[in-house]
Each structure stands twice: as C-alpha cells, then as structure tokens.
Design a protein around this motif. Structure first.
Motif, short mmCIF file in Angstrom:
data_model
loop_
_atom_site.label_atom_id
_atom_site.label_comp_id
_atom_site.label_asym_id
_atom_site.label_seq_id
_atom_site.Cartn_x
_atom_site.Cartn_y
_atom_site.Cartn_z
N GLY A 68 0.82 -1.20 0.00
CA GLY A 68 0.00 0.00 0.00
C GLY A 68 0.86 1.25 0.00
O GLY A 68 2.08 1.20 -0.16
N TYR A 69 0.20 2.37 0.19
CA TYR A 69 0.87 3.67 0.14
C TYR A 69 0.79 4.34 1.50
O TYR A 69 -0.16 4.14 2.25
CB TYR A 69 0.22 4.57 -0.91
N THR A 70 1.81 5.15 1.80
CA THR A 70 1.79 5.95 3.02
C THR A 70 2.08 7.40 2.67
O THR A 70 2.77 7.69 1.67
CB THR A 70 2.83 5.47 4.05
N ASP A 71 1.56 8.29 3.47
CA ASP A 71 1.87 9.71 3.35
C ASP A 71 3.05 9.99 4.26
O ASP A 71 2.96 9.83 5.48
CB ASP A 71 0.66 10.56 3.76
N TYR A 72 4.17 10.39 3.66
CA TYR A 72 5.41 10.63 4.38
C TYR A 72 5.49 12.10 4.77
O TYR A 72 5.27 12.99 3.94
CB TYR A 72 6.61 10.26 3.50
N VAL A 73 5.81 12.37 6.03
CA VAL A 73 6.03 13.73 6.52
C VAL A 73 7.37 13.71 7.25
O VAL A 73 7.58 12.91 8.14
CB VAL A 73 4.91 14.17 7.49
N GLY A 74 8.29 14.59 6.84
CA GLY A 74 9.61 14.60 7.48
C GLY A 74 10.42 15.80 7.06
O GLY A 74 9.89 16.89 6.86
N SER A 75 11.72 15.58 6.91
CA SER A 75 12.64 16.62 6.47
C SER A 75 13.69 15.97 5.58
O SER A 75 13.68 14.76 5.38
CB SER A 75 13.30 17.29 7.68
#
Length: 194
Positions: free
Chosen positions: A16-23
C-alpha cells in the motif's frame, strides 16, 4: 475452566501507500520536521512462530497470552532510484481477551509488543546498509472469527500498529533518523487446526 496451548505460524504480505512527513538531510532549506511531504509505495512481509496459552471461563470468555519470534521485511520506495529496505527479527509477547457468542462467532481484543533486534536499513541510492538503533512495534487488534468446522476457522482482524525506529549509525555523513509509522489494515484469513 478449560485451557489449551496452540503452536501458531503466521505469514503476512501487505502492500500500500503511506503519506510521508519529514525533512531532508543536508538540505538547509528543509531541515525541520514537516517541511517535506510525499507519498511512498510500501511492501511488508511479516513471518512469526509462537506459542499461545488460552483459558476458557464459563464457556464464553477466553483469556490468552503468547510468546513468539518473528522476522519483518519492509520495502519503502521513495522514488524509482531511492528504495529503502528495512529488516529485523523480533521477540513478541501478546495478551488477549475474546467472547464466544455461542453461535460459531468469536470477537475480542488483542495487544502485541514486538521488540526488534538485528535491525538494518539498506539504501539503494547510497549502496549502503545502516545499523538501526532499534525497531519496536505495538499492535492493537480486534479479531472476528467464524468457526466453520473443527478443523478450520475464517478470520477477519482490524489492526492498528505503531512502529518506532531509532536512528541508525552514521556512514559518510548519512544516517536514518528516528521515525514512527502508524499502520492500519484489515487482515483476512483461514485458520487450519491440526
């Protein structure tokens, strides 16, 4: 009161897909958490074997506890040229409670903790394998079981899992930072009893 002991083996494939949040590392324009967002493609393979002891009270309520060992492989494609593969083994403990309705259905709740060891992450774009500082998972699940026969059950389980990865070693100025993944999925399957 009745008790039983089960030897369990599980093999799970997820995609599946994930929403990545980072730097971004080494990028002064995006070095704080939340400045970079993307969508990543993921594949997870999870294998475990364990022992589960159950106690049935008043023919309806069952308490259970288990111990096991497992292996997890997580392939995360950030782009065509940047694929990360995470691998580790884990010791697993679980507790659960379930209610047998009397008409072939059982439902309940379970908590499992997975303590990782030998954790690594390979980075395809760097040709490097990092040693992670840790990888632990806590899982909360709500199983529903239909007793089809004395040899087979059909199962469905809603699963919420929180995965925590501890920062890796540094190689040539690069490292894998601390991260948390929160996964939700529905698992369906068949239990065969021997």
């Amino acid at each position: 009161n009745r008790s039983s002991t089960k030897l369990q083996a599980n093999f799970i494939l997820l995609a599946g897909y994930t929403d990545y949040v980072g730097s971004l590392l080494n990028d002064p324009t995006c070095d704080t958490y939340g400045c970079y967002k993307s969508r990543t493609a993921n594949k997870i393979m999870d294998i475990d074997i364990g022992v589960r002891k159950s106690y049935l009270f008043a023919n309806h309520i069952e308490l259970s506890a288990g111990l096991g060992i497992g292996y997890r492989y997580w392939d995360r494609a950030l782009s065509i040229s940047q694929v990360e593969d995470y691998r580790w083994y884990s010791l697993r403990t679980m507790i659960g409670v379930s209610y047998h309705t009397g008409n072939k259905f059982t439902f309940g709740g379970e908590v499992e903790y997975q303590s990782g060891f030998n954790e690594t992450m390979g980075a395809s774009n760097l040709g490097t394998t990092f040693t992670l500082g840790g990888a632990d998972i806590i899982t909360f699940s709500i199983p529903l079981v239909y007793d089809y026969s004395s040899k087979m059950n059909f199962t469905a389980k809603f699963i919420y899992e929180k995965q925590t990865i501890v920062a890796s070693n540094i190689i040539n100025g690069y490292y894998e930072p601390d991260s948390t993944a929160k996964n939700k999925y529905i698992q369906v399957g068949v239990d065969f009893k021997f």
